[in-house]
Write a protein that holds these residues in place. Structure first.
Motif, short mmCIF file in Angstrom:
data_model
loop_
_atom_site.label_atom_id
_atom_site.label_comp_id
_atom_site.label_asym_id
_atom_site.label_seq_id
_atom_site.Cartn_x
_atom_site.Cartn_y
_atom_site.Cartn_z
N ASP A 1 0.83 -1.20 0.00
CA ASP A 1 0.00 0.00 0.00
C ASP A 1 0.87 1.26 0.00
N ARG A 2 0.26 2.37 -0.41
CA ARG A 2 0.96 3.65 -0.41
C ARG A 2 1.42 3.99 1.00
N ASP B 1 15.48 10.17 14.84
CA ASP B 1 16.29 10.50 13.67
C ASP B 1 16.42 9.36 12.67
N GLU B 2 15.83 8.20 12.96
CA GLU B 2 15.89 7.09 12.00
C GLU B 2 14.83 7.27 10.92
N LEU B 3 15.12 6.75 9.72
CA LEU B 3 14.09 6.64 8.71
C LEU B 3 13.03 5.67 9.20
N ALA B 4 11.79 6.09 9.08
CA ALA B 4 10.68 5.26 9.52
C ALA B 4 9.60 5.30 8.44
N THR B 5 8.66 4.39 8.54
CA THR B 5 7.57 4.36 7.57
C THR B 5 6.25 4.21 8.28
N ALA B 6 5.21 4.76 7.67
CA ALA B 6 3.84 4.64 8.16
C ALA B 6 2.92 4.60 6.95
N ALA B 7 1.75 4.06 7.14
CA ALA B 7 0.78 3.98 6.04
C ALA B 7 0.32 5.38 5.67
N ALA B 8 0.30 5.70 4.37
CA ALA B 8 -0.16 7.02 3.94
C ALA B 8 -1.61 7.25 4.30
N GLY B 9 -2.38 6.18 4.36
CA GLY B 9 -3.79 6.32 4.73
C GLY B 9 -4.01 6.46 6.22
N ALA B 10 -2.99 6.17 7.04
CA ALA B 10 -3.08 6.31 8.49
C ALA B 10 -1.76 6.87 9.00
N PRO B 11 -1.44 8.13 8.66
CA PRO B 11 -0.12 8.68 8.96
C PRO B 11 0.21 8.77 10.44
N GLU B 12 -0.79 8.81 11.30
CA GLU B 12 -0.54 8.84 12.74
C GLU B 12 -0.64 7.46 13.36
N GLY B 13 -0.63 6.44 12.52
CA GLY B 13 -0.66 5.07 13.01
C GLY B 13 0.72 4.58 13.38
N LEU C 1 9.67 14.55 9.83
CA LEU C 1 10.37 15.52 8.97
C LEU C 1 10.79 14.80 7.68
N ALA C 2 10.97 15.59 6.60
CA ALA C 2 11.54 15.10 5.35
C ALA C 2 10.81 13.88 4.81
N PRO C 3 9.53 14.01 4.46
CA PRO C 3 8.78 12.85 3.99
C PRO C 3 8.98 12.56 2.51
N ALA C 4 8.79 11.31 2.15
CA ALA C 4 8.68 10.88 0.75
C ALA C 4 7.47 9.97 0.66
N PHE C 5 6.60 10.23 -0.30
CA PHE C 5 5.38 9.43 -0.47
C PHE C 5 5.63 8.40 -1.56
N LEU C 6 5.53 7.13 -1.20
CA LEU C 6 5.91 6.02 -2.08
C LEU C 6 4.76 5.04 -2.21
N GLY C 7 4.83 4.26 -3.27
CA GLY C 7 3.83 3.20 -3.43
C GLY C 7 3.01 3.38 -4.69
#
Length: 342
Positions: free
Chosen positions: A58-59, A73-85, A336-342
């Motif tokens: 998913d995106r 400060d680590e790169l992390a990922t979250a679902a674009a549909g639930a960004p506060e998840g 900070l510094a997001p990239a939207f992928l998927g």
């Protein structure tokens, strides 16, 4: 007391103490696991796999996690549909980051020398290093082209804020197809007002790439003014297009730029407002964000942009329609510094 009974009491005591010790270890391990999962200022976060690959499920959003805890400060990922998840942390730390088409650029602290410095690391889809370049100053901007073949970054080499006038920047470009590395955009030929232009005070920052993997836009500062420039990577030229534009970001369809603009009458340390420029008509219009934004926005699609503002733990992300309507809405805390992928 008989010797046999004394031995039995001693053995029982040892068993009880061992059980207490084991319980303490289990509880400590549980607390450590909980500490690893919970962070201050953001949703629960756990260590796991973070991918930059296009179409990998998913995106999703990949970003620098700013919440206090073991994964700050680590790169992390979250679902674009639930960004506060819930978040998944990668173990890779970045000060600035961007990604597209399975390529990422991570500007990070370099602890390998006698004195700490900074470096730019190009990452593949699995966050493996594929190229590294030393940085001449403090990281501030990073971009990857839509096709993942070009990478750009900007650092401060003097001063530490775009808000003042006493600063100097250096912007570099790396072509992953050929390995060509341009250490400074200042080496490109500048066309200003129809003439070749040279000046010792030239600075560039805020590159954004077009889909043709050749054209780019950036900010040029000289003579106390900022200019939008259009660059040609193959010809190694930049041409001024318009004044008073900083940190442009090109829409996915290539028709508009969102940028920050200095507005007269605002405080010197918070001088900017976000605007959108239609490249066909060259008409510009303000966006519905009344706070000063010192960031290079990211487009989530052709209708919405995302940018950072100061937050309790460093920075929060906000989303905003790119047509001048609507209102800003907080998208993610401690990010900070997001990239939207998927």
């Amino acid at each position: 007391m008989p010797l046999q009974r004394r031995i039995l009491i001693l053995v029982s005591a040892v068993v009880v103490l061992a059980a207490i010790g084991a319980l303490a270890v289990v509880r400590a391990s549980s607390r450590a696991e909980e500490k690893n999962r919970v962070q201050a200022g953001g949703p629960p976060i756990t260590r796991g796999e973070v991918s930059l690959a296009p179409g990998a499920g998913d995106r999703r959003i990949v970003f620098r996690n700013m919440a206090w805890g073991p994964h700050r400060d680590e790169l992390a990922t979250a679902a674009a549909g639930a960004p506060e998840g819930p978040r998944t942390a990668s173990g890779v730390s970045c000060l600035r980051f961007h990604a597209a088409a399975g390529t990422g650029v991570c500007l990070q602290t370099d602890k390998g020398g006698v004195q700490d410095g900074y470096k730019a690391v190009v990452l593949d889809a699995r966050l493996n290093e594929v190229a590294t370049r030393p940085l001449a100053g403090i990281p501030t901007r990073a971009r990857v082209s839509p096709g993942g073949h070009l990478v750009a970054w900007t650092v401060f080499v003097g001063g530490d804020s775009y808000a003042g006038t006493n600063f100097s920047t250096r912007t570099s470009l790396l072509d992953l197809r050929t390995g060509t590395y341009d250490a400074s955009l200042e080496d490109f030929t500048i066309h200003k007002d129809g003439k070749t232009y040279r000046n010792a005070d030239v600075n560039f920052w805020g590159v954004t790439f077009a889909a043709d993997e050749r054209t780019f836009y950036a900010t040029l500062a000289t003579g106390g003014q900022t200019h939008l420039v259009r660059g040609d990577l193959a010809a190694r030229t930049v041409t001024t297009v318009r004044e008073n534009l900083e940190c442009p970001s090109l829409s996915p369809d290539g028709t508009r730029l969102v940028f920050k603009k200095r507005v007269p009458g605002l405080p010197p340390d918070a001088p900017w407002r976000l605007y959108v420029l239609d490249l066909a008509t060259m008409a510009e219009a303000p966006l519905a964000e009344e706070r000063s934004v010192d960031d290079q926005v990211v487009w989530t699609d052709d209708k919405t942009v995302v940018y950072s503002l100061p937050g309790d733990f460093g920075a929060d992300l906000y989303s905003l329609p790119a047509d001048g309507g609507g209102a800003p809405a907080r998208l993610m805390t401690s990010a900070l510094a997001p990239a939207f992928l998927g």
